[in-house]
Design a protein around this motif. Structure first.
Motif, PDB file in Angstrom:
ATOM      1  N   VAL A  87     -10.032   0.431 -11.264  1.00  0.00           N
ATOM      2  CA  VAL A  87      -9.162   0.245 -12.233  1.00  0.00           C
ATOM      3  C   VAL A  87      -9.562  -0.461 -13.518  1.00  0.00           C
ATOM      4  O   VAL A  87     -10.229  -1.499 -13.238  1.00  0.00           O
ATOM      5  CB  VAL A  87      -7.832  -0.085 -11.702  1.00  0.00           C
ATOM      6  N   PRO A  88      -9.232  -0.575 -14.564  1.00  0.00           N
ATOM      7  CA  PRO A  88      -9.464  -1.136 -15.788  1.00  0.00           C
ATOM      8  C   PRO A  88      -9.253  -2.592 -15.791  1.00  0.00           C
ATOM      9  O   PRO A  88      -8.239  -2.947 -15.180  1.00  0.00           O
ATOM     10  CB  PRO A  88      -9.333  -0.314 -17.024  1.00  0.00           C
ATOM     11  N   SER A  89      -9.862  -3.380 -16.892  1.00  0.00           N
ATOM     12  CA  SER A  89      -9.344  -4.655 -17.169  1.00  0.00           C
ATOM     13  C   SER A  89      -7.777  -4.591 -17.654  1.00  0.00           C
ATOM     14  O   SER A  89      -7.359  -3.740 -18.293  1.00  0.00           O
ATOM     15  CB  SER A  89      -9.901  -4.998 -18.298  1.00  0.00           C
ATOM     16  N   GLY A  90      -7.086  -5.557 -17.177  1.00  0.00           N
ATOM     17  CA  GLY A  90      -5.630  -5.600 -17.521  1.00  0.00           C
ATOM     18  C   GLY A  90      -4.855  -4.954 -16.388  1.00  0.00           C
ATOM     19  O   GLY A  90      -3.561  -4.938 -16.509  1.00  0.00           O
ATOM     20  N   SER A  91      -5.619  -4.326 -15.330  1.00  0.00           N
ATOM     21  CA  SER A  91      -4.840  -4.241 -13.969  1.00  0.00           C
ATOM     22  C   SER A  91      -4.358  -5.201 -13.254  1.00  0.00           C
ATOM     23  O   SER A  91      -4.886  -6.381 -13.455  1.00  0.00           O
ATOM     24  CB  SER A  91      -5.788  -3.224 -13.405  1.00  0.00           C
ATOM     25  N   ALA A 124      -1.492  -1.167 -11.510  1.00  0.00           N
ATOM     26  CA  ALA A 124      -0.647  -2.500 -10.657  1.00  0.00           C
ATOM     27  C   ALA A 124      -1.097  -1.745  -9.124  1.00  0.00           C
ATOM     28  O   ALA A 124      -0.637  -0.844  -8.786  1.00  0.00           O
ATOM     29  CB  ALA A 124       0.641  -2.739 -10.870  1.00  0.00           C
ATOM     30  N   VAL A 125      -1.970  -2.508  -8.469  1.00  0.00           N
ATOM     31  CA  VAL A 125      -2.388  -1.947  -7.023  1.00  0.00           C
ATOM     32  C   VAL A 125      -1.397  -2.852  -6.123  1.00  0.00           C
ATOM     33  O   VAL A 125      -1.770  -4.149  -6.067  1.00  0.00           O
ATOM     34  CB  VAL A 125      -3.761  -2.092  -6.683  1.00  0.00           C
ATOM     35  N   ASP A 147       0.906   2.224  -4.730  1.00  0.00           N
ATOM     36  CA  ASP A 147       1.536   1.328  -3.609  1.00  0.00           C
ATOM     37  C   ASP A 147       0.762   1.648  -2.198  1.00  0.00           C
ATOM     38  O   ASP A 147       1.078   3.092  -1.941  1.00  0.00           O
ATOM     39  CB  ASP A 147       2.856   1.648  -3.568  1.00  0.00           C
ATOM     40  N   VAL A 148       0.119   1.072  -1.744  1.00  0.00           N
ATOM     41  CA  VAL A 148      -0.925   1.480  -0.673  1.00  0.00           C
ATOM     42  C   VAL A 148      -0.218   0.640   0.751  1.00  0.00           C
ATOM     43  O   VAL A 148      -0.014  -0.293   0.653  1.00  0.00           O
ATOM     44  CB  VAL A 148      -2.294   1.073  -0.826  1.00  0.00           C
ATOM     45  N   ARG A 199      -4.345 -10.954 -12.163  1.00  0.00           N
ATOM     46  CA  ARG A 199      -4.826  -9.634 -13.162  1.00  0.00           C
ATOM     47  C   ARG A 199      -6.439  -9.548 -13.178  1.00  0.00           C
ATOM     48  O   ARG A 199      -7.120 -10.792 -13.101  1.00  0.00           O
ATOM     49  CB  ARG A 199      -4.290 -10.399 -14.419  1.00  0.00           C
ATOM     50  N   LYS A 200      -6.860  -8.512 -13.460  1.00  0.00           N
ATOM     51  CA  LYS A 200      -8.265  -8.124 -13.509  1.00  0.00           C
ATOM     52  C   LYS A 200      -8.669  -8.429 -15.068  1.00  0.00           C
ATOM     53  O   LYS A 200      -8.118  -7.857 -15.945  1.00  0.00           O
ATOM     54  CB  LYS A 200      -8.499  -6.833 -13.211  1.00  0.00           C
TER      55      LYS A 200
END
Length: 259
Positions: free
Chosen positions: A176-180, A149-150, A72-73, A257-258
């Protein structure tokens, strides 16, 4: 970075806190907050809609997508239903990293550092415009080989250059990877969402408070999701994401979604 807390000039974290009914603000924040409301009577609804969007998005990702890590930025001052509270209600083992560089927020960070025993909550003192530092620090708490989750809620509007704002998003999502997931909200002047009411309010804000704020178009907001798959309902007023019958506010909201 100047860590001195200024009480003689209104500050976004404290004014936002005032609009949300919090007590972590000063007379100057309330005065400017009231004057912004005079220009834009619905601004309190925008603040509350943004907070409600946070709850719905985190709930969907934790309950529906199985996400257990949240970055959480631009956290802001703690209020009710912070990210860790929403996520850990669903998944007590969720891990949350909060990021902010505001000395006011830093002094309140201990309120954010509570956690369910099974999970972890951490706080990073870093500027959103330094995503490399954020990634390095977040990696001490989060497993960056697993989906994250960003969250960047109402924070990219404080990065005036759109190219730099895109770089921030790209750097964070590349880490961050796939599915982020990317979770964003952003103010707009888009007339379809009643954004013309934002114009005078933002001009007053930029003359009387800090940091300055920048609105963006739908096209600019969409560009932050390049290469990502938007979750339904796509890009909408943040008040209507997951609540389609709600009144619109001049703040975009979306989750991608990535792949």
């Amino acid at each position: 970075m100047n860590n001195r807390i200024r009480t003689d000039i209104a500050h976004n974290a404290r004014v936002w806190n005032y609009w949300l009914g919090g007590k972590d603000n000063y007379p100057v924040d309330r005065a400017v907050g009231d004057q912004v409301v005079a220009f834009h009577p619905g601004i309190g609804e925008v603040a509350r809609a943004d907070r409600a969007f946070l709850g719905r998005a985190v709930t969907r990702l934790a309950a529906g997508e199985g996400v257990r890590q949240f970055l959480d930025v631009g956290t802001g001052l703690p209020t009710a239903d912070n990210t860790h509270e929403v996520a850990q209600r669903i998944a007590p083992d969720a891990r949350i990293v909060y990021v902010d560089n505001d000395p006011i927020v830093l002094t309140h960070a201990r309120a954010l550092l509570t956690s369910a025993p099974e999970g972890v909550t951490a706080y990073v003192d870093a500027d959103a415009r330094d995503p490399e530092r954020i990634v390095a620090a977040a990696g001490e708490t989060l497993d960056l080989s697993r989906p994250v989750a960003v969250l960047l809620l109402g924070i990219l509007n404080f990065v005036p250059d759109t190219g730099e704002a895109r770089r921030v998003v790209r750097t964070l999502m590349d880490a961050v990877p796939s599915g982020s997931f990317l979770v964003l909200t952003h103010p707009t002047l888009d007339p379809e969402l009643g954004g013309e009411a934002n114009e005078a309010a933002m001009a007053f804000w930029n003359e009387n408070a800090t940091p300055p704020i920048t609105a963006r178009t739908r096209e600019e907001f969409t560009s932050f999701f390049e290469g990502l798959e938007l979750l339904e309902p796509g890009i909408v007023s943040c008040s209507r994401w997951g609540a389609p019958e709600a009144a619109a506010v001049a703040q975009f909201g979306a989750v991608g979604r990535k792949p």
